[in-house]
Design a protein around this motif. Structure first.
Motif, PDB file in Angstrom:
ATOM      1  N   CYS A 274       0.874  -1.173   0.000  1.00 52.35           N
ATOM      2  CA  CYS A 274       0.000   0.000   0.000  1.00 52.35           C
ATOM      3  C   CYS A 274       0.918   1.232   0.000  1.00 52.35           C
ATOM      4  CB  CYS A 274      -0.917   0.011   1.227  1.00 52.35           C
ATOM      5  SG  CYS A 274      -0.039   0.063   2.781  1.00 52.35           S
ATOM      6  N   PHE A 275       0.336   2.417  -0.194  1.00 55.81           N
ATOM      7  CA  PHE A 275       1.140   3.643  -0.245  1.00 55.81           C
ATOM      8  C   PHE A 275       0.980   4.410   1.059  1.00 55.81           C
ATOM      9  CE2 PHE A 275       2.307   2.764  -4.357  1.00 55.81           C
ATOM     10  CZ  PHE A 275       1.351   2.951  -5.359  1.00 55.81           C
ATOM     11  N   THR A 276       1.947   5.298   1.351  1.00 60.57           N
ATOM     12  CA  THR A 276       1.825   6.162   2.543  1.00 60.57           C
ATOM     13  C   THR A 276       0.682   7.156   2.310  1.00 60.57           C
ATOM     14  OG1 THR A 276       3.267   7.837   1.579  1.00 60.57           O
ATOM     15  CG2 THR A 276       4.326   6.076   2.892  1.00 60.57           C
ATOM     16  N   GLU A 277       0.243   7.794   3.402  1.00 63.47           N
ATOM     17  CA  GLU A 277      -0.829   8.797   3.275  1.00 63.47           C
ATOM     18  C   GLU A 277      -0.367   9.956   2.394  1.00 63.47           C
ATOM     19  OE1 GLU A 277      -3.786   7.613   6.727  1.00 63.47           O
ATOM     20  OE2 GLU A 277      -3.580   9.705   6.157  1.00 63.47           O
ATOM     21  N   LYS A 278       0.925  10.338   2.529  1.00 64.22           N
ATOM     22  CA  LYS A 278       1.428  11.468   1.739  1.00 64.22           C
ATOM     23  C   LYS A 278       1.421  11.127   0.248  1.00 64.22           C
ATOM     24  CE  LYS A 278       5.865  13.759   1.203  1.00 64.22           C
ATOM     25  NZ  LYS A 278       7.129  14.096   1.887  1.00 64.22           N
ATOM     26  N   ARG A 279       1.945   9.955  -0.102  1.00 61.84           N
ATOM     27  CA  ARG A 279       2.026   9.556  -1.521  1.00 61.84           C
ATOM     28  C   ARG A 279       0.612   9.396  -2.094  1.00 61.84           C
ATOM     29  NH1 ARG A 279       5.810   4.605  -3.925  1.00 61.84           N
ATOM     30  NH2 ARG A 279       5.141   4.823  -6.080  1.00 61.84           N
ATOM     31  N   SER A 280      -0.275   8.736  -1.303  1.00 67.24           N
ATOM     32  CA  SER A 280      -1.668   8.519  -1.760  1.00 67.24           C
ATOM     33  C   SER A 280      -2.354   9.853  -1.986  1.00 67.24           C
ATOM     34  CB  SER A 280      -2.449   7.736  -0.701  1.00 67.24           C
ATOM     35  OG  SER A 280      -1.796   6.531  -0.399  1.00 67.24           O
ATOM     36  N   SER A 281      -2.162  10.772  -1.039  1.00 68.02           N
ATOM     37  CA  SER A 281      -2.834  12.071  -1.105  1.00 68.02           C
ATOM     38  C   SER A 281      -2.373  12.854  -2.338  1.00 68.02           C
ATOM     39  CB  SER A 281      -2.510  12.831   0.180  1.00 68.02           C
ATOM     40  OG  SER A 281      -2.712  14.198   0.018  1.00 68.02           O
ATOM     41  N   ARG A 282      -1.081  12.787  -2.658  1.00 62.59           N
ATOM     42  CA  ARG A 282      -0.577  13.513  -3.836  1.00 62.59           C
ATOM     43  C   ARG A 282      -1.119  12.894  -5.120  1.00 62.59           C
ATOM     44  NH1 ARG A 282       5.590  15.407  -2.230  1.00 62.59           N
ATOM     45  NH2 ARG A 282       4.922  16.777  -0.530  1.00 62.59           N
ATOM     46  N   TYR A 283      -1.241  11.554  -5.161  1.00 64.58           N
ATOM     47  CA  TYR A 283      -1.822  10.916  -6.348  1.00 64.58           C
ATOM     48  C   TYR A 283      -3.294  11.324  -6.479  1.00 64.58           C
ATOM     49  CZ  TYR A 283       2.148   7.625  -6.923  1.00 64.58           C
ATOM     50  OH  TYR A 283       3.381   7.044  -7.145  1.00 64.58           O
ATOM     51  N   ILE A 284      -4.035  11.334  -5.347  1.00 68.74           N
ATOM     52  CA  ILE A 284      -5.471  11.643  -5.416  1.00 68.74           C
ATOM     53  C   ILE A 284      -5.682  13.094  -5.824  1.00 68.74           C
ATOM     54  CG2 ILE A 284      -7.626  11.782  -4.081  1.00 68.74           C
ATOM     55  CD1 ILE A 284      -6.629   8.892  -4.942  1.00 68.74           C
ATOM     56  N   TYR A 285      -4.785  13.989  -5.392  1.00 65.71           N
ATOM     57  CA  TYR A 285      -4.874  15.382  -5.849  1.00 65.71           C
ATOM     58  C   TYR A 285      -4.763  15.433  -7.381  1.00 65.71           C
ATOM     59  CZ  TYR A 285      -3.823  20.287  -6.619  1.00 65.71           C
ATOM     60  OH  TYR A 285      -3.872  21.589  -7.082  1.00 65.71           O
ATOM     61  N   GLN A 286      -3.776  14.709  -7.927  1.00 68.94           N
ATOM     62  CA  GLN A 286      -3.553  14.715  -9.376  1.00 68.94           C
ATOM     63  C   GLN A 286      -4.726  14.078 -10.120  1.00 68.94           C
ATOM     64  OE1 GLN A 286       0.639  13.434 -10.401  1.00 68.94           O
ATOM     65  NE2 GLN A 286       0.861  13.499  -8.171  1.00 68.94           N
ATOM     66  N   MET A 287      -5.308  13.025  -9.525  1.00 65.55           N
ATOM     67  CA  MET A 287      -6.487  12.380 -10.137  1.00 65.55           C
ATOM     68  C   MET A 287      -7.654  13.359 -10.180  1.00 65.55           C
ATOM     69  SD  MET A 287      -6.120   9.290 -11.197  1.00 65.55           S
ATOM     70  CE  MET A 287      -7.834   8.867 -11.363  1.00 65.55           C
ATOM     71  N   ALA A 288      -7.901  14.035  -9.053  1.00 63.47           N
ATOM     72  CA  ALA A 288      -9.040  14.963  -8.984  1.00 63.47           C
ATOM     73  C   ALA A 288      -8.848  16.085  -9.994  1.00 63.47           C
ATOM     74  CB  ALA A 288      -9.165  15.527  -7.569  1.00 63.47           C
ATOM     75  N   ASP A 289      -7.602  16.573 -10.115  1.00 64.59           N
ATOM     76  CA  ASP A 289      -7.308  17.654 -11.076  1.00 64.59           C
ATOM     77  C   ASP A 289      -7.579  17.178 -12.504  1.00 64.59           C
ATOM     78  OD1 ASP A 289      -4.509  19.531 -12.219  1.00 64.59           O
ATOM     79  OD2 ASP A 289      -6.360  20.327 -11.361  1.00 64.59           O
ATOM     80  N   ALA A 290      -7.154  15.956 -12.815  1.00 60.05           N
ATOM     81  CA  ALA A 290      -7.368  15.407 -14.167  1.00 60.05           C
ATOM     82  C   ALA A 290      -8.858  15.173 -14.429  1.00 60.05           C
ATOM     83  CB  ALA A 290      -6.591  14.091 -14.321  1.00 60.05           C
TER      84      ALA A 290
END
Ligand SMILES: O=C(O)Cn1ncc2ncnc(NCCc3cnc(NC(=O)Nc4cccc(Cl)c4)s3)c21
Length: 273
Positions: free
Chosen positions: A108-124
């Motif tokens: 699984c990913f850390t909260e920081k890594r997951s959060s940065r990916y989810i930010y990029q997903m939401a932006d896309a």
């Protein structure tokens, strides 16, 4: 002789590199154009398999949709060409490969890594929905990583112009389907909001929230019931965001602009952004 994007490309325009992976319909190769030397990923699709699987319309739609998309977190489709047996998709090369391989390697990913990916997903997704494109197949297997580790949404094989209500021949995982699709109702771009919640959960915990490896029917039931349980090691902010996305009623799902401003996202943003 620089090729204009519209002129016909052929295999002779490329130096073939290493295979990057093989999908269901064909392989992907790292290739380089001859002049200038430009690196890209060439996805080969066999016409015979496309016809057999009756996905020619989807491929056409994917090409039509993805060629007009320009966003740092959406994998570019530069063009396509075909020979008598195959169709070739000229794709942006994602330097760090498939995200799901990282996920299975780390568990699984850390909260920081997951959060940065989810930010990029939401932006896309804000960008895609702004162009009335619903992706409809968001899952780790369709996500790639650019050379700087940035997330790239690939494989628009299931994307449609909103609203869609085509019965999906359900192939692949059900884990990301929202209740409205499990129940065969009409659906809109809010299906991607639900999938974003499932993705956040899977990044943090390592498996999707409604998974039931023993029975597909149980997965259906758990989705329709929104039978959501969190392990204790998940932060309150992460639970809050996931719960606001995994809402049965599509209209109650947290707006993507609110996702970008959610405490769990903001607290992990690189300083000063
Ligand atoms: O290939 C790897 O194993 C990993 N890899 N590593 C680096 C890298 N850089 C870019 N692309 C990669 N892979 C291709 C990703 C895709 C993008 N768009 C697609 N579209 C599609 O498959 N459409 C499609 C096919 C069959 C039926 C239907 Cl309906 C639709 S596949 C890369």
């Amino acid at each position: 002789s620089r090729k204009s994007p519209t002129r016909e490309w052929t295999l002779h325009d490329f130096d073939m590199g290493r295979p990057l992976g093989k999908g269901k319909f064909g392989r992907v190769y790292m290739v380089r154009t001859k002049n200038p030397n430009y690196i890209l990923a060439l996805k080969t699709l066999y016409k015979s398999e496309i016809v057999q699987s009756k996905v020619e319309k989807q491929i056409r739609r994917e090409i039509e949709i993805q060629q007009n998309l320009r966003h740092p977190n959406v994998l570019r489709l530069y063009g396509y060409f075909h020979d008598e047996k195959r169709i070739f998709l000229m794709l942006e090369f994602a330097g760090k490969g498939e995200l799901y391989k990282q996920l299975s390697k780390h568990g699984c990913f850390t909260e920081k890594r997951s959060s940065r990916y989810i930010y990029q997903m939401a932006d896309a997704l804000i960008y895609l929905h702004g162009k009335h494109v619903i992706h409809r197949d968001i899952k780790p297997e369709n996500l790639l990583l650019g050379i700087n580790g940035e997330l790239k949404i690939g494989d628009f094989g299931w994307s449609v112009h909103a609203p869609g209500n085509r019965r999906m021949t359900l192939c692949g995982t059900l884990d990301y389907l929202p209740p409205e699709m499990v129940e065969g109702k009409e659906h809109n771009e809010k299906v991607d909001y639900w999938a974003l919640g499932v993705l956040t959960y899977e990044f943090l915990i390592g498996n999707p929230p409604f998974e039931d490896r023993s029975s597909v029917n149980n997965t259906y039931r758990r989705i329709a019931k929104v039978d959501l349980k969190f392990p204790s090691n998940i932060s309150a902010e992460a639970r809050d965001l996931i719960s606001r996305l995994l809402q049965y009623d599509p209209q109650s799902r947290l707006a993507l602009t609110e996702v970008l401003r959610h405490p769990w996202i903001v607290k992990h943003r690189p300083r000063g952004t």
